[in-house]
Design an enzyme around this catalytic site. Structure first.
Site, PDB file in Angstrom:
ATOM      1  N   GLN A   1      11.461  39.467  28.221  1.00 59.16           N
ATOM      2  CA  GLN A   1      10.180  40.272  28.553  1.00 59.16           C
ATOM      3  C   GLN A   1       9.920  40.332  30.090  1.00 59.16           C
ATOM      4  O   GLN A   1       9.331  41.345  30.169  1.00 59.16           O
ATOM      5  CB  GLN A   1       9.034  39.653  27.846  1.00 59.16           C
ATOM      6  CG  GLN A   1       9.135  39.590  26.314  1.00 59.16           C
ATOM      7  CD  GLN A   1       9.196  40.987  25.815  1.00 59.16           C
ATOM      8  OE1 GLN A   1       8.420  41.779  25.903  1.00 59.16           O
ATOM      9  NE2 GLN A   1      10.231  41.276  24.983  1.00 59.16           N
TER      10      GLN A   1
ATOM     11  N   HIS B   1      10.986  43.665  31.757  1.00 61.14           N
ATOM     12  CA  HIS B   1      10.097  44.924  31.809  1.00 61.14           C
ATOM     13  C   HIS B   1       9.907  45.220  33.001  1.00 61.14           C
ATOM     14  O   HIS B   1       9.406  46.392  33.263  1.00 61.14           O
ATOM     15  CB  HIS B   1       9.078  44.693  30.994  1.00 61.14           C
ATOM     16  CG  HIS B   1       9.216  44.768  29.355  1.00 61.14           C
ATOM     17  ND1 HIS B   1       9.014  46.018  28.732  1.00 61.14           N
ATOM     18  CD2 HIS B   1       9.372  44.063  28.343  1.00 61.14           C
ATOM     19  CE1 HIS B   1       9.269  46.105  27.782  1.00 61.14           C
ATOM     20  NE2 HIS B   1       9.644  44.923  27.095  1.00 61.14           N
TER      21      HIS B   1
ATOM     22  N   GLU C   1      -0.306  38.977  24.668  1.00 58.05           N
ATOM     23  CA  GLU C   1       0.286  40.158  23.974  1.00 58.05           C
ATOM     24  C   GLU C   1       1.123  39.549  22.952  1.00 58.05           C
ATOM     25  O   GLU C   1       1.338  39.737  21.646  1.00 58.05           O
ATOM     26  CB  GLU C   1       0.997  40.960  24.925  1.00 58.05           C
ATOM     27  CG  GLU C   1       1.621  42.350  24.175  1.00 58.05           C
ATOM     28  CD  GLU C   1       2.329  43.112  25.092  1.00 58.05           C
ATOM     29  OE1 GLU C   1       2.760  44.326  24.581  1.00 58.05           O
ATOM     30  OE2 GLU C   1       2.875  42.793  26.126  1.00 58.05           O
ATOM     31  N   HIS C   2       2.371  39.045  23.325  1.00 54.39           N
ATOM     32  CA  HIS C   2       3.292  38.475  22.414  1.00 54.39           C
ATOM     33  C   HIS C   2       3.432  36.728  22.445  1.00 54.39           C
ATOM     34  O   HIS C   2       3.301  36.335  23.385  1.00 54.39           O
ATOM     35  CB  HIS C   2       4.762  38.944  22.886  1.00 54.39           C
ATOM     36  CG  HIS C   2       5.036  40.427  23.038  1.00 54.39           C
ATOM     37  ND1 HIS C   2       5.181  40.858  24.497  1.00 54.39           N
ATOM     38  CD2 HIS C   2       5.203  41.440  22.129  1.00 54.39           C
ATOM     39  CE1 HIS C   2       5.474  42.267  24.103  1.00 54.39           C
ATOM     40  NE2 HIS C   2       5.283  42.415  22.854  1.00 54.39           N
TER      41      HIS C   2
ATOM     42  N   ASP D   1       9.689  44.446  19.551  1.00 57.06           N
ATOM     43  CA  ASP D   1       9.773  45.694  20.571  1.00 57.06           C
ATOM     44  C   ASP D   1      10.725  46.693  20.111  1.00 57.06           C
ATOM     45  O   ASP D   1      10.565  48.081  20.356  1.00 57.06           O
ATOM     46  CB  ASP D   1      10.372  45.067  21.947  1.00 57.06           C
ATOM     47  CG  ASP D   1       9.327  44.336  22.986  1.00 57.06           C
ATOM     48  OD1 ASP D   1       8.105  44.590  22.491  1.00 57.06           O
ATOM     49  OD2 ASP D   1       9.737  43.851  23.602  1.00 57.06           O
TER      50      ASP D   1
ATOM     51  N   HIS E   1     -39.424  60.967  12.495  1.00 59.11           N
ATOM     52  CA  HIS E   1     -38.348  60.378  11.576  1.00 59.11           C
ATOM     53  C   HIS E   1     -39.167  60.096  10.248  1.00 59.11           C
ATOM     54  O   HIS E   1     -38.935  60.460   9.250  1.00 59.11           O
ATOM     55  CB  HIS E   1     -37.822  59.274  12.072  1.00 59.11           C
ATOM     56  CG  HIS E   1     -36.782  59.202  13.027  1.00 59.11           C
ATOM     57  ND1 HIS E   1     -36.896  59.499  14.237  1.00 59.11           N
ATOM     58  CD2 HIS E   1     -35.438  58.785  12.758  1.00 59.11           C
ATOM     59  CE1 HIS E   1     -35.822  59.555  14.798  1.00 59.11           C
ATOM     60  NE2 HIS E   1     -34.921  59.201  14.049  1.00 59.11           N
TER      61      HIS E   1
END
Length: 439
Positions: free
Chosen positions: A256, A259, A324-325, A358, A418
């Protein structure tokens, strides 16, 4: 009662947050200017920024059907077969998600029917990154999921890579069901989809990952359009006990980190030995990685290693990260399902890895980052749906009951208008007087 803060031994620190914040301030300023320019000049601005950032100025940024067919035909058959297989996995999972959403209509009082239904957004934008890598998988996640939800118009944008058409990505966009395919990237793509130009009609919602500039553009445009979520650099958190293989931990952290240079990769473990060996394995593997120019700085600046005493502390610290992961390499990985509440996606056991999510397994890889897992999950079929309600009153007794109740409740809040709406229903249904309706 406030929960105790987990105290961990930190063997590797990340860079101070102040440095990250300073970088984001510069991104924010740039994006603000680009969006404002595209609002004012439309296609001319889009073309100028595409030339500036991507060196790409074709006659038309949108690919014709003939161009798409020609590009898809140039992709090796094995790649096409693999794309179809993975999209089948994503489509299957998205359909199961859709099946879990129930429309209903119930009668709560005689003649009072309340209902819920799901309406797909009518136009969605799918951003498929490509400046650094041709991320074909993002086409599966954004476009296939939108189509399963029933979105009638999906506009898909991806940038050229070094001035070349990313053929496999175009094939993935086409096979996923995109209605329009544009070779356009960055802020200019997001802004064009959001505000529209002479050649591109605007969309209602934009989904898909991207770099810091794409994420900031989505953030600034949110409200004018919907977005999937606020996204930042890809994150991985590996949780390991003393049985974990440091080699696997290292490989997965680096998977990762590649990335980008700002992608956090963090290990939390109950074993100092696993921690030290993982660090050693990362340092051994990094020099030989073809993507070391990205993975190296990511590990250097954003890599962290924490050692805790117990599994309870491990899960508690993991929730503080809200990453995230989260990859769980422990003897009983499914315990994480019970112990953890703040994550984008869990990857349970050594047989599973973040890269499966992924690329191939079928769950959606567009996930919350920068702590957003504290309040949201990732992209799913429901994101493309508007859950709306309706109501109907046909029984006169119920109409009178609700009308009188509405009158009393509204006047408690000093909402006379109302209250009068309620009064009228009671008058129509049961002949109640309207003392305020005097000539």
């Amino acid at each position: 009662m406030r929960e105790a803060v987990v105290v961990a031994t930190i063997l590797k620190h990340a860079v101070p947050k102040a440095e990250v914040t300073a970088s984001l301030d510069q991104v924010r300023e740039t994006v603000t200017g680009v969006i404002a320019d595209i609002r004012e000049r439309g296609d001319d601005a889009v073309r100028a920024y595409s030339e500036k950032f991507d060196k790409w100025t074709p006659e038309s940024f949108r690919l014709s059907d003939e161009e798409v067919e020609k590009i898809v035909a140039s992709v090796p058959q094995q790649v096409i077969d693999d794309i179809r297989f993975v999209q089948d996995q994503v489509r299957t999972f998205a359909r199961h998600q859709l099946d879990s959403l129930r429309e209903f209509e119930v009668e709560t009082l005689p003649g009072v029917r309340l209902g819920q239904k799901h309406i797909p957004v009518q136009a969605a934008g799918a951003y498929i990154p490509g400046g650094r890598y041709p991320l074909t998988a993002s086409a599966h996640m954004t476009i296939v999921t939108a189509k399963v939800a029933g979105v009638p118009r999906v506009v898909a944008c991806t940038p050229p890579i070094h001035g070349e058409i990313p053929a496999a990505t175009v094939a993935a966009m086409h096979l996923a069901g995109a209605d329009e395919i544009w070779l356009l990237g960055g802020v200019q793509a997001v802004a064009a989809m959001a505000v529209g130009t002479d050649t591109m009609r605007p969309v209602n919602l934009i989904a898909g990952p991207g770099n810091a500039y794409v994420a900031e553009a989505k953030r600034q445009l949110f409200g004018e359009i919907g977005i999937d979520l606020f996204a930042g650099p890809t994150e991985i958190l590996v949780l390991a006990d003393d049985q974990a293989d440091p080699f696997v931990c290292a490989v997965d952290l680096l998977s990762q980190a590649e990335h980008g240079p700002d992608s956090p990769a963090v290990l939390i473990t109950t074993s100092r030995e696993v921690a030290e060996k993982t660090i050693a394995e990362v340092e051994r593997l990094l020099p030989g990685m073809p993507t070391r120019d990205f993975a190296g700085p990511a590990w250097r600046d954003h890599g962290q290693v924490h050692v805790v005493d117990t599994l309870d502390e491990l899960y508690a610290l993991a929730d503080e990260f809200a990453f995230e992961h989260v990859e769980v390499l422990t003897a009983e990985p499914r315990l994480a399902l019970e112990r953890m509440t703040q994550y984008g996606a869990l990857f349970l056991g050594e047989g599973t890895c973040v890269s499966f999510g992924d690329k191939v397994i079928g769950t959606n890889h567009v996930l919350p980052t920068r702590g957003a897992a504290r309040y949201t999950g990732g992209l799913w079929v429901g994101k493309y749906l508007k859950t709306v309600t309706y109501q109907e009153v046909t029984d006169t007794d119920s109409q009178a009951l609700l009308g009188r109740l509405c009158g009393r409740a509204a006047r408690v809040e000093l909402f006379e208008g109302h209250a009068r709406s309620g009064d009228v229903r009671a008058a129509k249904a049961a002949g109640d007087e309207l003392p305020w309706n005097t000539p």
